[in-house]
Design a protein around this motif. Sequence first.
Motif, PDB file in Angstrom:
ATOM      1  N   UNK A  93       0.865  -1.182   0.000  1.00  0.00           N
ATOM      2  CA  UNK A  93       0.000   0.000   0.000  1.00  0.00           C
ATOM      3  C   UNK A  93       0.902   1.233   0.000  1.00  0.00           C
ATOM      4  N   UNK A  94       0.323   2.415  -0.204  1.00  0.00           N
ATOM      5  CA  UNK A  94       1.108   3.654  -0.176  1.00  0.00           C
ATOM      6  C   UNK A  94       1.036   4.216   1.236  1.00  0.00           C
ATOM      7  N   UNK A  96       2.243   6.701   3.050  1.00  0.00           N
ATOM      8  CA  UNK A  96       2.085   8.107   3.433  1.00  0.00           C
ATOM      9  C   UNK A  96       0.777   8.699   2.933  1.00  0.00           C
ATOM     10  N   UNK A  97       0.088   7.961   2.105  1.00  0.00           N
ATOM     11  CA  UNK A  97      -1.166   8.483   1.572  1.00  0.00           C
ATOM     12  C   UNK A  97      -2.321   7.966   2.417  1.00  0.00           C
ATOM     13  N   UNK A 100      -8.302   6.774   1.589  1.00  0.00           N
ATOM     14  CA  UNK A 100      -9.083   7.190   0.430  1.00  0.00           C
ATOM     15  C   UNK A 100      -8.187   7.394  -0.797  1.00  0.00           C
ATOM     16  N   UNK A 101      -7.035   8.005  -0.584  1.00  0.00           N
ATOM     17  CA  UNK A 101      -6.124   8.231  -1.716  1.00  0.00           C
ATOM     18  C   UNK A 101      -5.618   6.905  -2.288  1.00  0.00           C
ATOM     19  N   UNK A 104      -8.263   5.651  -4.424  1.00  0.00           N
ATOM     20  CA  UNK A 104      -8.317   6.413  -5.674  1.00  0.00           C
ATOM     21  C   UNK A 104      -7.252   5.911  -6.648  1.00  0.00           C
ATOM     22  N   UNK A 105      -6.069   5.582  -6.104  1.00  0.00           N
ATOM     23  CA  UNK A 105      -5.021   5.054  -6.975  1.00  0.00           C
ATOM     24  C   UNK A 105      -5.459   3.727  -7.587  1.00  0.00           C
ATOM     25  N   UNK A 106      -6.230   2.946  -6.829  1.00  0.00           N
ATOM     26  CA  UNK A 106      -6.725   1.682  -7.357  1.00  0.00           C
ATOM     27  C   UNK A 106      -7.621   1.889  -8.561  1.00  0.00           C
ATOM     28  N   UNK A 119     -16.388   2.755  -4.742  1.00  0.00           N
ATOM     29  CA  UNK A 119     -15.929   3.079  -3.395  1.00  0.00           C
ATOM     30  C   UNK A 119     -16.939   2.552  -2.373  1.00  0.00           C
ATOM     31  N   UNK A 134      -9.668   8.699   6.165  1.00  0.00           N
ATOM     32  CA  UNK A 134      -8.748   9.841   6.142  1.00  0.00           C
ATOM     33  C   UNK A 134      -7.451   9.563   6.880  1.00  0.00           C
ATOM     34  N   UNK A 152      -8.141  -1.909  -2.676  1.00  0.00           N
ATOM     35  CA  UNK A 152      -7.532  -1.112  -3.744  1.00  0.00           C
ATOM     36  C   UNK A 152      -7.544  -1.884  -5.058  1.00  0.00           C
TER      37      UNK A 152
END
Lengths: 243, 418
Positions: A93-94, A96-97, A100-101, A104-106, A119, A134, A152
């Motif tokens: 996973x990312x 630092x994001x 929700x972000x 969104x990348x997914x 979502x 968040x 994701x």
Amino acid sequence: MTAARPLLSVQDVKANYGPVEALRGVSLDVFPGEIVALIGANGAGKSTLLMTICGDPRASAGRVVYDGAEITNTPLHEMVRLGIAQSPEGRRIFPRMSVLENLQMGAFAGDPANFGGDLDRVFRLFPRLAERRDQRAGTMSGGEQQMLAIGRALMSRPRLLLLDEPSLGLAPLLVAQIFATIKEINRSEGVTVLLVEQNAYHALRLAHRGYVLVNGSIRMSGAGSDLLANPDVQKAYLAGGHH
Amino acid sequence: MDGTKAANALKEAGLAALVALLLAVPLIGFRLTEGLQGLGIETRFDWVAWGVGVVFFGRFGLALTRGSRGDLLGHLPAMPKFPTGTGRTVAGLLLLLAIAMPLLPVADRYMVEIAITVLIYVMLGWGLNIVVGLAGLLDLGYVAFYAVGAYTYALLAINFDMSFWLCLPIAGLFAALFGIILGFPVLRLRGDYLAIVTLGFGEMIRIVLLNWKEFSGGPNGISSIPRPDFFGFPFAREGEPGQTTFHQLFGLEFSPMHRIIFLYYLILVLALLTNWFTLRMRRLPVGRAWEALREDEIACRALGINPTNVKLSAFALGAMFGGFAGAFFATRQGFISPESFSFIESAVILAIVVLGGMGSQMGVVIAAAFLILVPELLRDFSQYRMVLFGMAMVLIMLWRPQGLVAHRAPSARLEAGA
């Protein structure tokens, strides 16, 4: 079921890491609507097979066919558009994001118009992610991060979901919960799943069919319940009492 | 227990003294003198002895009283915690201050000039922030794009008599083009390799400008670069016959400050444009992909992101803003030469991004102000200026190793009930 054309067909695939032969001619089929588990010991080549399906490392021989078309040399970033999503080894996973972000990348490769509905779907499957949307993904627990990795992957509306060790490092209760959700994704959403697992007990109970990988080749295959009952499998992979 | 502590402190102090000795012998120990017989060398080994002694006992005392290095850090005051929303308020206040600054009665020519320099570096920092802070691509040759922008404007304005407003977008596009030309072959490289190639590229541009005399004027640079006018009205005491000047247009007394204040607002607008653009991009899929790519390239590829394209877009856009800033620099100075585009410039801009906290827009502003203003304020200390500056940098990195503003605001939130 076997009369249908397989959604994913791995045909005599070989792969090397430098001089080391990691896969020595592996063949397996995944039919539409199935959950297929690939089990085996550490270092048997399970993750390598999953990565070779995705083209990294490249197969040195053999073919990977998806939905009737060869994808052996298709670059990884074009897989999503074909309908193949993956939750890679180690979740990735990312950190630092926010949650929700990450989701969104997914949906990066998908149609933005579908985003809201997808979502909601992921939040319904994993209510925990809705609560934490968040929060910085890296600050969540391992189980929540695993949910996020699967969620994701689902955001791209895949037909085939490749999961690499979703139970890794999770408490038994969470493992059961994650596997129940995978079943739900398969049953109510019709997503075909290829699952790589060290936790053979859970994986074979969940899967319609299973393959046992030993030293880079398939040793056994059959219905999940048959493999679970097989004395050799029990001795080799279930003796540790993974449940 | 006390014995081991003292022994450790002694060892630590001995090491520090050794380093001090190695540095001090060539730096302090020898001094070139000019005598009647020509040049001579004077030795000052007593100074060296004093210096090494101070380092030894200072380090020994520090080690005894504070224990270990970890403790020393623990004694530094922690970063105060700000309530959420402070960033927005501070940004708003800073913006108001920036807009009002040149009109304040205390603002003299020197102050406005310094402010312009700070704003150039803020803009360059914001531009490089796209590449380094957001996309995570270590670019050590950013100054190359600054140079491309500056020379594009200078050459177009002098040879083709083109106006600043026409040249500005061309300079940006040209720099972006250079970004793509450089980026296409090298963006497959990982971290440190990319850093080396960009470093080389930055030097290549400078050396070409230095040696291609017919094109760039070589080491002499390009002088009498046209100054910007106020949308066709020049800033001059007397216009050409039939031409209205800026002060005539507004019925003002002529003052050389008009042009400087105009330049100030010009760079303020350019910098804010960079910031606004970056903030917009962060909300778009491409901008989010930059950040995701910095975090995990393999995960990005699995999600259908083509890393080469995404990196290229970050590289080209970062370069474009460097080009804009370069065009501004050329018109402000009126003179450019390869000397202005040496590696140290790239290093300063990178330091601004890292010190500011990699990806933080506000951090860039604070770090740029610090890196430009502190050496200015320390001018009174003349030869100790760089020592004090270096100490301040070390302290900041001890205090905030992750940068001044390490907090990252998410680019997306769901509205309640959405």
